[in-house]
Design an enzyme around this catalytic site. Structure first.
Site, PDB file in Angstrom:
ATOM      1  N   ARG D  90       0.828  -1.222   0.000  1.00 29.13           N
ATOM      2  CA  ARG D  90       0.000   0.000   0.000  1.00 29.13           C
ATOM      3  C   ARG D  90       0.861   1.270   0.000  1.00 29.13           C
ATOM      4  NH1 ARG D  90      -3.898   0.072  -2.236  1.00 29.13           N
ATOM      5  NH2 ARG D  90      -3.192   2.050  -3.067  1.00 29.13           N
ATOM      6  N   LYS D 125       4.129  25.005  -2.577  1.00 31.51           N
ATOM      7  CA  LYS D 125       2.794  24.470  -2.234  1.00 31.51           C
ATOM      8  C   LYS D 125       2.785  22.955  -2.394  1.00 31.51           C
ATOM      9  CE  LYS D 125       0.532  28.812  -3.320  1.00 31.51           C
ATOM     10  NZ  LYS D 125      -0.396  29.579  -4.169  1.00 31.51           N
ATOM     11  N   LYS D 157       8.615  39.720  -0.988  1.00 28.87           N
ATOM     12  CA  LYS D 157       7.197  39.893  -1.330  1.00 28.87           C
ATOM     13  C   LYS D 157       6.691  41.237  -0.830  1.00 28.87           C
ATOM     14  CE  LYS D 157       6.230  34.977  -1.400  1.00 28.87           C
ATOM     15  NZ  LYS D 157       5.249  33.928  -1.107  1.00 28.87           N
ATOM     16  N   GLU D 187       8.907  39.887  -5.936  1.00 26.81           N
ATOM     17  CA  GLU D 187       7.561  39.694  -6.468  1.00 26.81           C
ATOM     18  C   GLU D 187       6.938  41.066  -6.699  1.00 26.81           C
ATOM     19  OE1 GLU D 187       5.062  36.751  -4.317  1.00 26.81           O
ATOM     20  OE2 GLU D 187       3.583  38.363  -4.256  1.00 26.81           O
ATOM     21  N   ASP D 208       3.453  38.828 -10.535  1.00 28.12           N
ATOM     22  CA  ASP D 208       2.430  38.098  -9.799  1.00 28.12           C
ATOM     23  C   ASP D 208       1.030  38.478 -10.262  1.00 28.12           C
ATOM     24  OD1 ASP D 208       1.498  36.341  -7.801  1.00 28.12           O
ATOM     25  OD2 ASP D 208       1.070  38.062  -6.515  1.00 28.12           O
TER      26      ASP D 208
END
Lengths: 276, 276, 276, 276, 276, 276
Positions: D90, D125, D157, D187, D208
């Site tokens: 599994r 992410k 940022k 950014e 962005d």
């Protein structure tokens, strides 16, 4: 886990052995019983201790788990670097002695009830840190395991029942929340509670500290609609009479919490002289 | 260590308690003795189990280590989130029961030899993983500790001696290699070996499995020039007669490897109802 | 576990933030949904990430698990040292987004079958390392958990059956070996196998990849004598028709293995200027 | 890491398999695709899972990472102790399915922009705990990696800029503090900010959530003086038009946070009967 | 990490202190310099050692990192349970002494080149296990950090170049594979290689063990098109002349691998008497 | 421990080497001294680093610990996958350089006192995390070890004495509490304290920062009734005159806290070209 046991016993080194032997000197020894016992842990546990201490240690397959042996039986023969044999010796023995003590005690309980269709099981009253090993020893001794931890079995006790107001209420909540793969057991003290359990369709009813008469009545009431477990202070003297009541399971905390270690030692057949 | 004991007992969650109680519901309970015993581990160990399960559990200072208590004595009172009390309960009890068993047994040995200037000590025959706790229990019971591991004491045994050809040879090697902060102990079986030890100026002589007569002779020969330790199969029946021989230390493996757990339970004084 | 997630994301330090902010500069921000969703993990998981990064971060209790929220909803407000907020941000979001994705998808399945007395459950097809979190999200979404691991449920599959020669043989062996607290489930593909299961008195019968007609027949044959679980390729389009067959449980791997992450971001309400 | 995944899935043992098979019984099986996909993780990851479960499992070299395969392709053949094959199955599948899902999705993005000199990259992410594996899958799918963690890339940022009062101020602080081996990325959301970045001689400018027109203008303004990265909500429909703007890098969070698992199963070619 | 340092130093207990003091007896002491130095690690590291040993230890904010102090300066005042102060003392001192040694040595290098626009940086020649602390000390001493590990900087050396046949080949491969957030540095020994680096547009050129004349020529050839780092056997005598060549960075292994510990001790201002 | 050192140095991968070499490309290299030194750690430590990085690396037995070698000596030859050789290189060198530095410095101290029956020992002033390795290097250099940690030796210092009111009081408490296997050492500053130590029958007397004259007197007073250790600021210039006083042990913190790393490098004899 075994690595941490070795670290606990060795500390930062065996100052005696490392003073006397060179790392490449070889030795050979046997683990030998000093009294009769049912042994467990020879090939999977004691051998593993030696292997983890040093992969170069050779191990001859030893006595199988669950074998009844006499005093003086050679359980395992090991050879390899002397220093590592000495470093592993005490941990291997400590584990073997304790687990064989558990298996031997379990076997005595099992022997007492061999005429009855009943399981002797352990409990969660195990030594912190080595539960899996102790439960393994119980199986080797002919017993069965109860749940391993709080996740793989639901056991509703008096304070759970009190919190919910009734057995029915407690069982309903548990049923609604747990995976469908796990059974629900309820601990009861009276026949009235037994009946409530049956009404709630629980899977297992644990009769806690009941006298033999009540226990027999409970078994009759339950009549196969749930598994019946007897629990609480059962010992070698009383276990057969409990089995006679017709319960399916007898759980015994003493199997793991009070089995004495049995005597096993290491005999050195060869321990090469150090020609520095 | 205690975190791993909790993980072992809890698994991935207490499916029963988490079905019945909400995380913020409170409860209160007491750890209570079910038989007389010398207790150990209440404030440092059992309380720690509860604290590590949930910092929010409140704990009233309990019975001090090494106290002799009657059946029915409240050892510790805890209150806090019910789910966490239930998750910590079994581990706290398993530790307390085992350690109090060790302290109580040690106290019985110590009582037997109270008229003699002798130390009762433990050995390395402890349960793998919890040696420090078990050695702590021995001290609480009035005993003393032998070395903790293979690093903090040099103990020359028969196979070390055989490897070096003589006690003198073994002692010389060990002296040359170990830190000067650690003593050297030699395990002997004959009076001839006792004499050799004295010639090598060892710090401690361990009389292994000697009969009482020989032991007495050995003590006379040693005459304060080294500490004398008696070891090997000494039990509650024989310990006093061993003490009479005049040895300084009596080491007893059974203190840790075969002390039965004593009975302690948790009584719930309050376990709030779950109004979901 | 969360500590290791933070370590994974932070490496040896946030070189950007640590260049710009001083350790004692404070900031404040909110986790805000960028789309509608059922949220899970706000108070127990995301908040914990911030707390583990720095105990000094303040957290206002946020949206409860299992709440359906609109786009633009503030889930959690946090304030504290800016550097630590920035270090915790990504891990907190990554967890929230994934878990809320699972809860939202589960809720859609649950909604589809709300008229039927059936459980939607997860499977073991979870992301390695975060199974407990994912299974928690399934419950928050209105679903139920299947077994957590290979220990807390016995599931006999085709290769087990083949190895034993028959369902009866496999069931007998499993019954003899597992704790009595765990149920036995068997995976079947034919009605003949269903009958064999009933003869072996298994607790749960899993109908694997059966067509709806056969499934309905199977339910009729079983007739309440065992729980019935449907499994295999069931999706949002088919789940209601499966529920109609009368099965008790529908297990859906996609709940955990293919739920897309949902969009949640961090809005900074204050990020103090650095007057070095 | 893989050891902890196995522990998560196995718990304290596979109660089904261990009831049915003996430790020395052998089996053989293949991991087989149930749909077309680009596979990744066969030889380095899935094989490792089996090896870590039991060194005695034999593994035939399987399909190379980054291979596009049809449904029904055998990815890997394994044989060894049945119990261990079942325990590893599994986890091996869960990893393969997820990583192949990521590689396959990445390959689709890469295919869309194959006519343009642009990199498709991942983001931070990723699934907590398995970032390295997921980033490896992106590379296998033809993509590139963005920074691994907060240490190996400086990304300034909006809130960093706000804290310092200007892009110039933020860049200056970061330049002064970070190792010279790492690039500085900023950014931006406006062309004005693009110009400020060029004045501060940053290495990479991240556009962005810019519309295509502005993005094209930005690329023209930058004119090779910095690398240009497009980011924010780019999907399979829009990726080509973004590539057309002339940016150097397109980062896509969905590669790792929303790629569905693909279907891979284990077919048993042999599973020896248990003659106890 | 600090926990493991404490465990290393304490073993299973401080047998001296635990014999003499009770757990609740309090003491107070100061960490005091025994020679002049630039201190580092007082508030973040030494204080943390005491805190991790026992949360109940109180700490008065001490001397800031990077402060130059005289002999006899009180760095930190701590008070709390004596046993825990004693257990933490040695680890706190060992860290402080080593890190202050590094900072002080770094400051001497920095002082030597203060008239030149050049960075003094560390290398990867750090003590295994405490690299982050040592690199932190370098920054406190006025130096800069080179890459932290093999992931956050690409450094192409002679054997990489040899393997690829040319600098151009090696650079091309590295560019194609690494994240765009990281710079590429190439180690060269000749001016010919410097030119090749410029043709390959590398970000940083490391002049390895070059004589001052060649170095000056190299700087002229590079002419700002790449950062220039000097490396190899540079010491306090030679560092200024290296700086004069116009390089941007001078990396010095000795900062971390050969800085001697400086003398800091603990003065006890109060150590309460034990009235047992 | 070595695994964590590799992780510290490698981060998430060697982005340079992994860009240039394929996993199965082979290389060969030698660790070579760049200056004369006494080497330590070649076969047990450096070789282990390579082995732990990749079992497939072959290692030719190298120079034995404690060997004095010239500049240019090949210490160890390794071959195997290039990427893994490169990943292990720095950690292996960092350890070898530091430990050989310690052994070489120790050997210089030992050489100075070779005519006297005295031990040169280390202290607890070691680098946190690698004490065992450093103490091993001291032994390789001809020195001896002092206690490893606070458990395996009792050392009574001034604040212990102050707390108890007298040396006699402190010694009594310690004797009563520690295992009989460990010696008691007392640190003294005056001859009056020396006499008190003798009255209390301590095992070892440490003369702390005494001048040579007083030290000689102390040795005379002690007259073999206890071991005598000199300690405090002893260096290569003064060590011989301290030895002349007749002390048994001279402990030197500088052995481990201030030995500079010695220069060892890796020469590549083969580094296969990458034909992709």
């Amino acid at each position: 886990m075994i690595r941490s046991f070795l670290a606990e016993d060795i500390g930062t080194g065996d100052i005696t052995a490392e003073s006397i032997f060179l790392p490449d000197q070889l030795g050979e020894g046997c683990l030998v019983t000093r009294e009769a016992m049912m042994v467990v842990g020879v090939n999977d546990i004691a051998a593993e201790v030696f292997k983890l201490q040093n992969q170069a240690i050779n191990i001859c397959e030893g006595v199988k788990d669950g074998t009844m042996v006499e005093q003086g039986t050679i359980l395992l023969r090991v050879d390899g670097p002397v220093i590592d044999l000495l470093k592993a010796e005490r941990v291997a023995l400590n584990l073997l002695q304790r687990l064989s003590g558990i298996a031997t005690l379990t076997a005595r309980y099992v022997e007492k009830v061999k005429l009855y269709p009943v399981r002797i099981t352990d409990t969660r009253k195990t030594t912190p840190g080595i539960r899996m090993l102790e439960k393994y020893a119980v199986k080797a001794g002919g017993g069965y395991n109860h749940r391993f931890n709080l996740t793989d079995g639901a056991l509703i006790k008096d304070n759970h029942i009190a919190a919910c107001g009734s057995i029915a209420g407690a069982v309903a909540r548990v049923k609604e929340n747990i995976p469908h793969t796990v059974r629900i057991e309820v601990e009861v003290e009276t026949l009235k509670q037994v009946v409530e359990c049956l009404e709630s369709e629980v899977d297992i009813i644990m009769l806690d500290n009941m006298d033999l008469g009540t226990m027999t009545e409970a078994v009759a009431i339950i009549d196969g609609k749930a598994l019946v477990e007897a629990s609480g202070g059962i010992n070698l003297e009383t276990v057969e009479s409990v089995a006679k009541t017709g319960v399916d399971i007898i759980s015994v905390g003493a199997l793991t919490h009070s089995a004495p270690s049995l005597d096993i030692g290491m005999d050195w057949t060869s321990c090469h002289v150090n020609e520095q």
